[in-house]
Design a protein around this motif. Structure first.
Motif, mmCIF file in Angstrom:
data_model
loop_
_atom_site.group_PDB
_atom_site.id
_atom_site.type_symbol
_atom_site.label_atom_id
_atom_site.label_comp_id
_atom_site.label_asym_id
_atom_site.label_seq_id
_atom_site.Cartn_x
_atom_site.Cartn_y
_atom_site.Cartn_z
ATOM 1 N N GLY A 172 0.828 -1.202 0.000
ATOM 2 C CA GLY A 172 0.000 0.000 0.000
ATOM 3 C C GLY A 172 0.857 1.244 0.000
ATOM 4 O O GLY A 172 1.801 1.375 -0.789
ATOM 5 N N ARG A 173 0.576 2.164 0.915
ATOM 6 C CA ARG A 173 1.360 3.394 1.006
ATOM 7 C C ARG A 173 2.780 3.145 1.487
ATOM 8 O O ARG A 173 3.642 4.013 1.379
ATOM 9 C CB ARG A 173 0.655 4.381 1.941
ATOM 10 N N GLY A 174 3.006 1.928 2.043
ATOM 11 C CA GLY A 174 4.341 1.596 2.556
ATOM 12 C C GLY A 174 5.331 1.198 1.489
ATOM 13 O O GLY A 174 6.515 0.993 1.786
ATOM 14 N N GLY A 175 4.861 1.058 0.240
ATOM 15 C CA GLY A 175 5.778 0.755 -0.849
ATOM 16 C C GLY A 175 5.645 -0.654 -1.389
ATOM 17 O O GLY A 175 4.558 -1.224 -1.414
ATOM 18 N N ASP A 176 6.765 -1.215 -1.780
ATOM 19 C CA ASP A 176 6.817 -2.498 -2.478
ATOM 20 C C ASP A 176 7.654 -3.484 -1.673
ATOM 21 O O ASP A 176 8.824 -3.219 -1.369
ATOM 22 C CB ASP A 176 7.433 -2.284 -3.868
ATOM 23 N N GLY A 177 7.062 -4.629 -1.336
ATOM 24 C CA GLY A 177 7.782 -5.626 -0.563
ATOM 25 C C GLY A 177 9.000 -6.180 -1.267
ATOM 26 O O GLY A 177 10.019 -6.478 -0.633
ATOM 27 N N SER A 178 8.923 -6.295 -2.596
ATOM 28 C CA SER A 178 10.073 -6.830 -3.340
ATOM 29 C C SER A 178 11.247 -5.863 -3.314
ATOM 30 O O SER A 178 12.408 -6.272 -3.297
ATOM 31 C CB SER A 178 9.669 -7.150 -4.781
ATOM 32 N N VAL A 179 10.959 -4.560 -3.295
ATOM 33 C CA VAL A 179 12.020 -3.557 -3.191
ATOM 34 C C VAL A 179 12.671 -3.631 -1.815
ATOM 35 O O VAL A 179 13.900 -3.565 -1.686
ATOM 36 C CB VAL A 179 11.457 -2.147 -3.447
ATOM 37 N N ALA A 180 11.845 -3.787 -0.783
ATOM 38 C CA ALA A 180 12.382 -3.925 0.572
ATOM 39 C C ALA A 180 13.303 -5.136 0.668
ATOM 40 O O ALA A 180 14.401 -5.058 1.236
ATOM 41 C CB ALA A 180 11.239 -4.050 1.579
ATOM 42 N N VAL A 181 12.865 -6.246 0.088
ATOM 43 C CA VAL A 181 13.675 -7.467 0.127
ATOM 44 C C VAL A 181 14.992 -7.264 -0.617
ATOM 45 O O VAL A 181 16.054 -7.697 -0.153
ATOM 46 C CB VAL A 181 12.878 -8.642 -0.482
ATOM 47 N N ALA A 182 14.945 -6.609 -1.763
ATOM 48 C CA ALA A 182 16.170 -6.358 -2.530
ATOM 49 C C ALA A 182 17.158 -5.526 -1.717
ATOM 50 O O ALA A 182 18.372 -5.795 -1.725
ATOM 51 C CB ALA A 182 15.833 -5.656 -3.839
ATOM 52 N N ARG A 183 16.658 -4.533 -1.005
ATOM 53 C CA ARG A 183 17.538 -3.704 -0.179
ATOM 54 C C ARG A 183 18.127 -4.515 0.971
ATOM 55 O O ARG A 183 19.318 -4.386 1.287
ATOM 56 C CB ARG A 183 16.754 -2.508 0.361
ATOM 57 N N ILE A 184 17.304 -5.361 1.568
ATOM 58 C CA ILE A 184 17.782 -6.199 2.675
ATOM 59 C C ILE A 184 18.862 -7.160 2.193
ATOM 60 O O ILE A 184 19.899 -7.351 2.849
ATOM 61 C CB ILE A 184 16.607 -6.969 3.310
ATOM 62 N N GLN A 185 18.639 -7.765 1.027
ATOM 63 C CA GLN A 185 19.574 -8.774 0.537
ATOM 64 C C GLN A 185 20.876 -8.186 0.020
ATOM 65 O O GLN A 185 21.820 -8.922 -0.242
ATOM 66 C CB GLN A 185 18.893 -9.629 -0.531
ATOM 67 N N GLN A 186 20.942 -6.875 -0.109
ATOM 68 C CA GLN A 186 22.221 -6.241 -0.421
ATOM 69 C C GLN A 186 23.173 -6.301 0.773
ATOM 70 O O GLN A 186 24.386 -6.262 0.609
ATOM 71 C CB GLN A 186 22.001 -4.781 -0.824
ATOM 72 N N ALA A 187 22.588 -6.397 1.962
ATOM 73 C CA ALA A 187 23.400 -6.398 3.185
ATOM 74 C C ALA A 187 23.539 -7.764 3.825
ATOM 75 O O ALA A 187 24.455 -7.987 4.617
ATOM 76 C CB ALA A 187 22.798 -5.415 4.195
ATOM 77 N N MET A 188 22.617 -8.696 3.516
ATOM 78 C CA MET A 188 22.677 -10.011 4.143
ATOM 79 C C MET A 188 22.067 -11.064 3.230
ATOM 80 O O MET A 188 21.244 -10.744 2.363
ATOM 81 C CB MET A 188 21.930 -10.002 5.488
ATOM 82 N N SER A 189 22.492 -12.298 3.428
ATOM 83 C CA SER A 189 21.924 -13.418 2.673
ATOM 84 C C SER A 189 20.861 -14.084 3.534
ATOM 85 O O SER A 189 21.167 -14.647 4.588
ATOM 86 C CB SER A 189 23.018 -14.426 2.305
#
Length: 239
Positions: A172-189
């Motif tokens: 919703g207004r919080g954005g895109d879950g796939s984008v959040a995951v991509a940002r997270i996976q840049q820092a950790m596996s």
């Protein structure tokens, strides 16, 4: 010899890819398994079942010393994740229905012994988020945070270091879950299970795609087997 047409096989392909990825735990390995399956003659079954059968046959054979066996994992994924009835799942694996029913019961019992992990839930709907929390905790896991936006998800992941992420796509207004995951996976596996009402939209063969996808609405068993496969990273049972 299977007489399925190319359009029929193309419509069934996203589901075969989801199944293969759930078996192997990764996009590349799952797609390689599908490619191997398509290089062999398909069994004489309806197109979707035929592709499942070819993937199952191409998958490495192994015997588990704990947790669900290889056959049980196939049956659990086919019935819980791919929503087949027991009879169709038995046809896919070319085993009697009675045997499939016995193995399914044993597989469900074996899931209870899964290793627990810390889970981050990314979901903007509070009722759904709490339902996910209840279900994964019933599987023996620990929910270490619930995020309703991209920024909150990234912050919680950095602070809590989860062993698994359950993520919705549309926040919703919080954005895109796939984008959040991509940002997270840049820092950790960390393995991720996407929960979506439109799984085929994530399996287009374009760009990076998830290894684990659950369709909304989902059954508790589908979540249980998906979390098991994700925590195990889809690795084959020990021989």
């Amino acid at each position: 010899m299977n007489a399925a047409t190319q359009p029929e096989l193309l419509r069934a392909l996203p589901y075969a890819r989801r199944y293969a990825r759930a078996l192997t735990g990764a996009q590349k390995a799952g797609d390689s398994l599908v490619a191997a399956a398509l290089s062999t003659p398909l069994p004489d079954l309806p197109p979707r079942l035929a592709l499942y059968a070819a993937v199952a046959l191409a998958a490495p054979a192994a015997v588990a010393d704990e947790g669900p066996s290889a056959v049980q994992r196939h049956l659990l994924l086919l019935t819980a994740l791919e929503d087949l009835d027991v009879g169709d799942a038995a046809s896919v694996l070319d085993i009697p229905r009675e045997e499939a029913e016995r193995e399914l019961d044993a597989g469900r019992n074996a899931l209870r012994a899964v290793n627990a992990t810390d889970i981050l839930v990314i979901e903007d709907e509070p009722v759904i988020a709490l339902d996910l929390k209840r279900l994964v905790e019933a599987c023996g896991h620990r929910v270490v945070g619930i995020a309703s936006s991209e920024a909150q998800a990234v912050r919680l992941a950095q602070n809590r270091q989860p062993g698994l992420i359950l993520a919705d796509i549309n926040l919703g207004r919080g954005g895109d879950g796939s984008v959040a995951v991509a940002r997270i996976q840049q820092a950790m596996s960390v393995p991720v299970i996407f929960v979506t009402a439109y799984p085929e939209r994530l399996l287009t063969a374009e760009g990076v795609e998830p290894a684990f996808v659950i369709s909304k609405p989902f059954e508790p068993l589908a979540l249980a087997i998906a979390t098991y496969q994700a925590v195990m990273r889809g690795r084959a049972p020990a021989v």
